[in-house]
Write an enzyme that holds these catalytic residues in place. Structure first.
Site, PDB file in Angstrom:
ATOM      1  CD  GLU A  85      53.305  73.626 -66.303  1.00 36.22           C
ATOM      2  OE1 GLU A  85      52.350  73.912 -65.755  1.00 36.22           O
ATOM      3  OE2 GLU A  85      53.577  72.900 -67.226  1.00 36.22           O
ATOM      4  CG  ASP A  86      54.357  77.753 -68.341  1.00 40.29           C
ATOM      5  OD1 ASP A  86      54.928  76.815 -68.617  1.00 40.29           O
ATOM      6  OD2 ASP A  86      53.103  78.007 -69.025  1.00 40.29           O
TER       7      ASP A  86
END
Ligand code: MN
Length: 724
Positions: A85-86
């Site tokens: 996600e990051d």
């Protein structure tokens, strides 16, 4: 690539590894170290709101899960849970490095995080949202990781600068994540989530309680160990080996109790809780006996969760007593196994060696509910193998563009969604975008889909939608709309029937007349009259008679004068002749078979009624087989523009426009609809009797042939009585 490991990072890796090896001696150290470094590298340069390196967060989450003694895949997933996600890490890369089990778990956690971002501010739907998270956490480990993730984020929430944002996260935690933790019995995470959220949401209350607790703590620093020792002594003198652990209750649990019992802090005396651990469940009851023999019991405080465990598997005996030095205390008695379930819930049953849950899981009813086992035997095995949860296997949860969550039965389509939002949206929907892409209205929805319904003021529900929608709301909405559409058709047919009746009686259907009619029949609009006529519930003749009473009288007069058949009431010469019988005898066509000119017919004489003409193949004639004296030869008088009534049994497909198409065909073929009787209506078809005025049997055959060629027409045939 050279990775620089800071000292504290090396230490963190070592500590975590030691923790895992303590419960899993065969843990793959190389794999663990590779994952640790992989995560650290991925988050390199990122920081938390606190200013700490970002990687401190995944390490903390991994530690929470190692505390619960979960398998290495789960710990590795925790270390990598934010990388997709990051950071720019792909699932494929994780798959290649650490295998499909880890990549699937990371994928699951990532999906839960993305879903979390879709919610609007509206947490009234917390219940649905919890169900969505459960439905999406196909592997219970995904949920455990997500809960640990949230627990650590709550732990560091004070670093988020805006109170608004802190409050939103805290509310979400209290409404969604803490109840989920409770559901799967992970009490240690549940309590930590609740306490942290409570401190954010009810700052003052939390501070007041904490201050008060702190005051008592000073006292309790002596009191708690003192009571612990005395309790242990009491139980062991009764012959039961035990260990006792005492603590002050949390601010949140005290607040809840204050709310529940409507008492103030001062009235709330039992703020200390003691846990007595004994070897077996028999010992639990023995220990309880020792405690009750030594101290007066507080009425109504005994709860036996050993013989009747809580839904989430929790087992213990609870009691409240006036303990040493008159302190009111709460005591929980349990075995170490019960304790581990009480703290870690579902995680306590995880076998890190086989990567499956142990059989003990199935002692508890909630597991059955959780996994939604359909076939009991196969289901239990399957669950052990795949650790899949399928609690809401019969539901699907989708978002509106605003982030509202809508729960639908599995298999529901965009049309169901539209009706669930509002019946007006259902009625006007004409398209759908699912997750930004144009899709068909019949598309089955999936968990977490974002649904945007496209509406148009001219759009109308189609009857065939009923074939694919799943919800009763959509079904009845579609039916209602199709019925309304059909009413318009009926009213069109009814209007033309009434017009015909008027012109036959040399009357004109003018606006002035039209305006009078609804009131005569006590209805709102003329459309309703037309619809009633079209559906066959009202005879056009009746409308005329009400409007022109004279017309009715003259009709009656002609009838009562016995002037003859219906044929004779018309200006034209008789249509039927009876051989060997003088005219003046009433001749009527039979209602059972509606004979038409050109068909072979026979008359039956009935005293007082005249002659009734039947088709020779009419089933009714059987009744007269042994009364040959009543049979008469009759014949058609071929000339003349006269029309005869014939009846058709018609089945049409249940679609808008079907009835109008039939009416048009009959009109084009020179027939007249004089009456319609609806006999049956289903989702797919509707059946009715159609009374037509035609020239003769040939005319009728042509009309039938043309009708049969039409797509809307399922079947059409002459109506005839069938004797049973
Ligand atoms: Mn995280």
């Amino acid at each position: 690539m050279f990775i620089r490991l800071g000292n504290n990072m090396i230490e963190a890796a070592d500590q975590l590894f030691t923790k895992i090896r303590a419960y899993d001696s065969s843990v793959d150290e190389d794999r663990f170290r590779r994952a640790f470094v992989f995560g650290m590298e991925a988050h390199d340069g990122q920081t938390r709101a606190s200013g700490d390196p970002y990687y401190t967060h995944p390490i903390a989450v991994a530690n929470l899960l190692a505390d619960m003694q979960l398998d290495l895949d789960t710990v590795i997933t925790a270390l990598l849970h934010d990388t997709v996600e990051d950071c720019e890490v792909s699932l494929t890369a994780l798959d290649n490095e650490f295998g499909s089990s880890v990549s699937q778990l990371v994928d699951g956690v990532t999906k839960l995080s993305l879903i979390g971002r879709q919610t609007g501010e509206n947490l009234l739907q917390a219940e649905n949202f919890r169900k969505l998270l459960l439905a999406m956490s196909e592997d219970v480990r995904v949920l455990l990781i997500k809960l640990a993730d949230r627990a650590h984020n709550m732990h560091t929430i004070s670093h988020i600068p805006k109170q608004e944002k802190r409050a939103r996260i805290a509310r979400e935690t209290l409404d969604i994540y803490a109840p989920l933790a409770e559901l799967i019995g992970v009490t240690n995470l549940q309590h930590s989530l609740e306490d942290k959220a409570f401190a954010v949401l009810h700052q003052e209350m939390a501070q007041t309680i904490s201050a008060r607790l702190e005051f008592m703590v000073q006292e309790s620093e002596i009191v708690i160990p003192m009571i612990s020792v005395e309790l242990q002594d009491v139980v062991e003198r009764g012959g039961v080996e035990c260990s006792v652990n005492g603590r002050l209750k949390s601010a949140y649990s005290i607040w809840r109790k204050m709310q529940r019992k409507k008492v103030t802090m001062d009235q709330l005396s039992d703020i200390m809780a003691f846990r007595v651990l004994v070897p077996s469940s028999e010992d639990c009851y023995r220990a309880l006996g020792c405690v009750h023999a030594a101290y007066p019991n507080v009425m109504g405080r005994i709860k036996d969760y050993i013989s009747t465990p809580k839904r989430n598997g929790y087992q213990s005996i609870h009691t409240g007593v006036i303990g040493p030095e008159n302190h009111k205390i709460e005591i929980q008695v349990r075995t170490p196994e019960m304790h581990s379930v009480a703290e870690y819930g579902v995680a306590a049953h995880w076998d890190y060696k086989t990567n499956i849950f142990d059989k003990n899981m199935f002692k508890f009813k909630w597991i059955e509910e959780l996994v939604g086992i359909l076939d009991e035997e196969a289901g239990a095995e399957e669950f052990l193998e795949h650790t899949k949860m399928d609690l809401y296997h019969d539901q699907v949860f989708c978002f509106t563009p605003r982030g509202d969550l809508i729960a639908l039965p599995k298999g529901a389509t965009a049309v169901d969604f539209a009706y669930a939002v509002h019946s007006k949206v259902g009625e006007k929907c004409c398209g759908v975008r699912i997750n930004g892409k144009n899709r068909q209205l019949a598309t089955e929805l999936e968990n977490g889909d974002k649904i945007e319904i496209v509406t148009k003021s001219s759009a109308k529900p189609l009857a065939e939608w009923e074939n694919f929608v799943k919800t009763g709301r959509a079904k009845s909405g579609i039916r209602r709309a199709v019925r309304a559409e059909r009413a318009v058709e009926f009213s069109r047919v009814g209007r033309s029937m009434l017009q015909k009746a008027f012109s036959e009686n040399n009357k004109r259907l003018q606006k002035r007349v039209l305006n009078k009619i609804p009131q005569l029949f006590n209805v709102q609009k003329m459309e309703d009259i037309f619809a009633q006529i079209g559906e066959g519930r009202l005879q056009p003749g009746l409308v005329l008679e009400k409007l022109y009473p004279d017309l009715a009288k003259s009709k009656k007069r002609t009838k009562s004068a016995g002037e003859g058949s219906r044929a004779k009431t018309k200006k034209n010469k008789p249509l039927l002749t009876i051989q060997g019988v003088n005219s003046g005898v009433a001749i009527t066509t039979a209602r059972c078979c509606h004979p038409l000119p050109g068909e072979e017919i026979v008359g039956i004489f009935t005293t007082g009624k005249g002659v009734t003409v039947h088709r020779v193949d009419c089933a009714t004639l059987v009744d007269f087989n042994d009364m040959p004296e009543l049979w008469m030869d009759v014949g058609w008088e071929h000339e003349g523009p006269r029309r005869v009534l014939g009846r058709l049994n018609t089945v049409l497909s249940n679609e808008p426009g079907a009835l109008a198409a039939v009416a048009t065909i009959i009109g084009q073929q020179g027939g007249n609809i004089s009456d319609i009787h609806l006999t049956d209506r289903s989702a797919d078809f509707f059946s009715f009797k159609l009374d037509l005025e035609v020239k003769d049997v040939e005319h009728m055959r042509t009309i039938i042939a043309v009708l049969q060629a039409n797509n809307f027409v399922e079947s059409v045939e002459r109506s005839s009585t069938v004797k049973v």
